[in-house]
Structure formats: C-alpha cells, structure tokens
Motif scaffolding. Structure first.
Motif, PDB file in Angstrom:
ATOM      1  N   GLY A 136      52.554  47.886  50.291  1.00 19.21           N
ATOM      2  CA  GLY A 136      53.718  47.515  49.497  1.00 19.21           C
ATOM      3  C   GLY A 136      54.224  46.107  49.738  1.00 19.21           C
ATOM      4  N   TRP A 137      54.074  45.602  50.945  1.00 18.94           N
ATOM      5  CA  TRP A 137      54.638  44.289  51.287  1.00 18.94           C
ATOM      6  C   TRP A 137      53.578  43.242  51.620  1.00 18.94           C
ATOM      7  N   PHE A 138      52.339  43.647  51.855  1.00 19.25           N
ATOM      8  CA  PHE A 138      51.285  42.688  52.209  1.00 19.25           C
ATOM      9  C   PHE A 138      50.071  42.846  51.301  1.00 19.25           C
ATOM     10  N   SER A 139      50.353  43.120  50.028  1.00 18.68           N
ATOM     11  CA  SER A 139      49.292  43.155  49.022  1.00 18.68           C
ATOM     12  C   SER A 139      49.006  41.728  48.573  1.00 18.68           C
ATOM     13  N   GLN A 140      48.130  41.582  47.587  1.00 16.20           N
ATOM     14  CA  GLN A 140      47.779  40.252  47.083  1.00 16.20           C
ATOM     15  C   GLN A 140      48.962  39.559  46.401  1.00 16.20           C
ATOM     16  N   ASP A 141      50.029  40.333  46.104  1.00  9.15           N
ATOM     17  CA  ASP A 141      51.216  39.738  45.477  1.00  9.15           C
ATOM     18  C   ASP A 141      52.179  39.130  46.484  1.00  9.15           C
ATOM     19  N   MET A 142      51.919  39.294  47.775  1.00  8.67           N
ATOM     20  CA  MET A 142      52.867  38.819  48.783  1.00  8.67           C
ATOM     21  C   MET A 142      53.209  37.335  48.646  1.00  8.67           C
ATOM     22  N   PRO A 143      52.237  36.441  48.433  1.00  7.23           N
ATOM     23  CA  PRO A 143      52.608  35.015  48.348  1.00  7.23           C
ATOM     24  C   PRO A 143      53.573  34.708  47.215  1.00  7.23           C
ATOM     25  N   ASP A 144      53.577  35.531  46.163  1.00  9.65           N
ATOM     26  CA  ASP A 144      54.499  35.304  45.041  1.00  9.65           C
ATOM     27  C   ASP A 144      55.855  35.954  45.267  1.00  9.65           C
ATOM     28  N   GLU A 145      55.932  36.905  46.193  1.00 11.51           N
ATOM     29  CA  GLU A 145      57.147  37.681  46.377  1.00 11.51           C
ATOM     30  C   GLU A 145      57.912  37.324  47.645  1.00 11.51           C
ATOM     31  N   SER A 146      57.219  36.733  48.619  1.00  9.41           N
ATOM     32  CA  SER A 146      57.864  36.407  49.898  1.00  9.41           C
ATOM     33  C   SER A 146      57.442  35.028  50.358  1.00  9.41           C
ATOM     34  N   GLU A 147      58.323  34.390  51.105  1.00  8.13           N
ATOM     35  CA  GLU A 147      58.037  33.042  51.594  1.00  8.13           C
ATOM     36  C   GLU A 147      56.883  33.038  52.577  1.00  8.13           C
ATOM     37  N   ASP A 148      56.838  34.047  53.471  1.00  3.01           N
ATOM     38  CA  ASP A 148      55.763  34.144  54.445  1.00  3.01           C
ATOM     39  C   ASP A 148      55.723  35.573  54.982  1.00  3.01           C
ATOM     40  N   HIS A 149      54.872  35.819  55.961  1.00  4.24           N
ATOM     41  CA  HIS A 149      54.716  37.159  56.525  1.00  4.24           C
ATOM     42  C   HIS A 149      56.012  37.670  57.154  1.00  4.24           C
ATOM     43  N   ASP A 150      56.710  36.797  57.842  1.00  2.87           N
ATOM     44  CA  ASP A 150      57.958  37.215  58.477  1.00  2.87           C
ATOM     45  C   ASP A 150      58.989  37.634  57.436  1.00  2.87           C
ATOM     46  N   ALA A 151      59.051  36.903  56.334  1.00  6.82           N
ATOM     47  CA  ALA A 151      60.005  37.247  55.283  1.00  6.82           C
ATOM     48  C   ALA A 151      59.648  38.579  54.644  1.00  6.82           C
ATOM     49  N   ALA A 152      58.361  38.838  54.472  1.00  8.08           N
ATOM     50  CA  ALA A 152      57.936  40.112  53.895  1.00  8.08           C
ATOM     51  C   ALA A 152      58.318  41.267  54.814  1.00  8.08           C
ATOM     52  N   LEU A 153      58.081  41.089  56.112  1.00  9.29           N
ATOM     53  CA  LEU A 153      58.451  42.131  57.060  1.00  9.29           C
ATOM     54  C   LEU A 153      59.959  42.349  57.069  1.00  9.29           C
ATOM     55  N   GLN A 154      60.719  41.266  57.015  1.00 11.08           N
ATOM     56  CA  GLN A 154      62.184  41.405  57.032  1.00 11.08           C
ATOM     57  C   GLN A 154      62.671  42.141  55.793  1.00 11.08           C
ATOM     58  N   ASP A 155      62.032  41.893  54.668  1.00  6.92           N
ATOM     59  CA  ASP A 155      62.417  42.609  53.447  1.00  6.92           C
ATOM     60  C   ASP A 155      62.153  44.103  53.596  1.00  6.92           C
ATOM     61  N   TYR A 156      61.018  44.444  54.198  1.00  7.48           N
ATOM     62  CA  TYR A 156      60.740  45.858  54.468  1.00  7.48           C
ATOM     63  C   TYR A 156      61.834  46.454  55.354  1.00  7.48           C
ATOM     64  N   LEU A 157      62.184  45.761  56.427  1.00  6.87           N
ATOM     65  CA  LEU A 157      63.187  46.271  57.361  1.00  6.87           C
ATOM     66  C   LEU A 157      64.555  46.425  56.690  1.00  6.87           C
ATOM     67  N   ASP A 158      64.875  45.498  55.783  1.00  9.23           N
ATOM     68  CA  ASP A 158      66.183  45.518  55.131  1.00  9.23           C
ATOM     69  C   ASP A 158      66.292  46.606  54.065  1.00  9.23           C
ATOM     70  N   THR A 159      65.160  47.054  53.536  1.00  8.24           N
ATOM     71  CA  THR A 159      65.204  47.972  52.389  1.00  8.24           C
ATOM     72  C   THR A 159      64.653  49.363  52.708  1.00  8.24           C
ATOM     73  N   THR A 160      64.256  49.589  53.941  1.00 10.28           N
ATOM     74  CA  THR A 160      63.633  50.859  54.307  1.00 10.28           C
ATOM     75  C   THR A 160      64.550  51.652  55.220  1.00 10.28           C
ATOM     76  N   ASP A 161      64.600  52.949  55.004  1.00  6.92           N
ATOM     77  CA  ASP A 161      65.450  53.811  55.814  1.00  6.92           C
ATOM     78  C   ASP A 161      65.108  53.685  57.295  1.00  6.92           C
ATOM     79  N   ARG A 162      66.127  53.740  58.117  1.00  5.38           N
ATOM     80  CA  ARG A 162      65.967  53.529  59.560  1.00  5.38           C
ATOM     81  C   ARG A 162      64.961  54.498  60.178  1.00  5.38           C
TER      82      ARG A 162
END
Length: 225
Positions: A136-162
């Motif tokens: 969901g966060w590290f597919s081929q669309d990641m470069p268009d959706e997130s600034e970098d790997h850290d940003a993608a991971l942070q988005d997962y953490l911010d939007t996923t249940d604890r």
C-alpha cells in the motif's frame, strides 16, 4: 440465490483458504507427496490455527462428493473452484487427494517444522500487516505519492490504527528472527508487495532492520479509533 457470507464461510471458508494457497502454483500433488502449495498451507495452519485443518478436510471431501451443477454455479449458489490447471473431471479426484493428505497429517500428528515462507500465499498469510504496508505504501506509485521512504512510512503510521502498527512491529521482528540472507529478504519483500528499491545505501535486509527500529520507536503512535 447467491451465497451469503455466512453460508460461504460455514460451508466453504476453509476450502477457500486451501485453494488460495495454490495461487500461481501447480496442483501437482501426488498420493505420496503434497505439493508445495499444500505443504505451505499445512505448515502455516498447523502453527497458527490447527483446529482449522479438520474443517478443511471435511469441506474438501464434501465438495468432491457433491459437486455443483452448472446452473447452481451460474446462480452463485455454490462455491466455484478456481482454475488450477486441471480438467473438470480431474478436479474431484484432486480434492479428495488433498483431503486424504490433510487427514493423514492430522491423524499422524505430522506437524511440519517451522521455516521461512516458501510461497506467495504463505508470505502473506504469515506477514499480513507487512504486506499491507509494502503493497500500500511502497508500491511503484510511492515516488508520486510521498517525498521519500520516511514520508511514506510516516503516512502509514499517521493513518493506521495503533493495534495494527503494533502488529507490524511484531511481524518485522519475526521476519528478522528468521535470519535470512540478503537474496531471501529481497524475494520475501518483493512477494509482500515491495515495488521500489530501498533508500540509497540500504540493502533490503538493512532497510528491514531500519523499518523495525522506526516502527518500534513509534511505539504507541498510530491512528486511534
């Protein structure tokens, strides 16, 4: 009338799990040896839901003994067996063969030793939340959706249940505990949905360690309901 979810799960739910284990693999079981797909199902289910094996055996045998006609399949009243590369006439015997392997394993208490996943189905069955993160966060669309790997991971953490973030932390450490080599980590992460390279200077194994540390450091973060 199409099957309701309750009817499907009570009559075919575990049969469905067995057949999904064959995705991308051949139905090459023999009376002497289960296929790689069935071996993966046995290995994972023995160590996570051993009670489900008897249900699978019964559902496979029942379906083989009372196969549906074309009309009932067309109306959605019966579970349609996925295409596994066998002629229609051979499917019934194959299902009975699978049931025989399951019964033998149960009655003899033949529990496969734990090991690293060996099939696509087994990777996702064992590491479902890691598959959710990578696919969901590290597919081929990641470069268009997130600034970098850290940003993608942070988005997962911010939007996923604890609770799911906590589950991810456990899966990451379980995967690392397998002690795989770099090639095996590459294969595993790819099977789980990774479609981009790790950050610069990181191997797949090293990035997995960094992910585990980052998720563990996040601790109680994650979206709360």
């Amino acid at each position: 009338m199409p099957l309701t979810p309750l009817q499907h799960d009570s009559s075919y739910g575990e049969l469905d799990q067995v057949l999904h284990a064959y995705a991308g693999l051949g139905a090459d079981d023999t009376p002497e040896r289960p296929s790689e797909a069935l071996a993966a199902y046995l290995r994972h289910t023995w160590h996570t839901r051993p009670h489900a094996l008897a249900a699978a055996e019964a559902q496979l045998r029942s379906y083989a003994r009372t196969p549906p006609g074309p009309l009932r399949l067309r109306l959605g009243e019966f579970y349609p067996v996925p295409d596994v590369g066998l002629d229609e006439d051979a499917v019934r015997d194959w299902l009975l063969l699978l049931a025989d392997h399951l019964r033998r394993s149960i009655e003899a208490g033949e529990v496969p030793p734990p090991c690293a996943p060996r099939t696509h189905w087994e990777w996702h069955a064992r590491f479902p939340e890691l598959g959710q993160l990578l696919g969901g966060w590290f597919s081929q669309d990641m470069p268009d959706e997130s600034e970098d790997h850290d940003a993608a991971l942070q988005d997962y953490l911010d939007t996923t249940d604890r609770s799911l973030v906590t589950r991810l932390a456990g899966e990451l450490h379980e995967l690392l505990a397998l002690g795989l080599d770099e090639g095996e980590y590459t294969v595993g992460l790819t099977e789980l949905g990774l479609e981009v390279d790790p950050p610069d200077s990181f191997s797949h194994g090293a990035w997995l360690v960094a992910l585990a540390h980052a998720v563990l450091a996040a601790g109680g973060t994650g979206r709360q309901e």
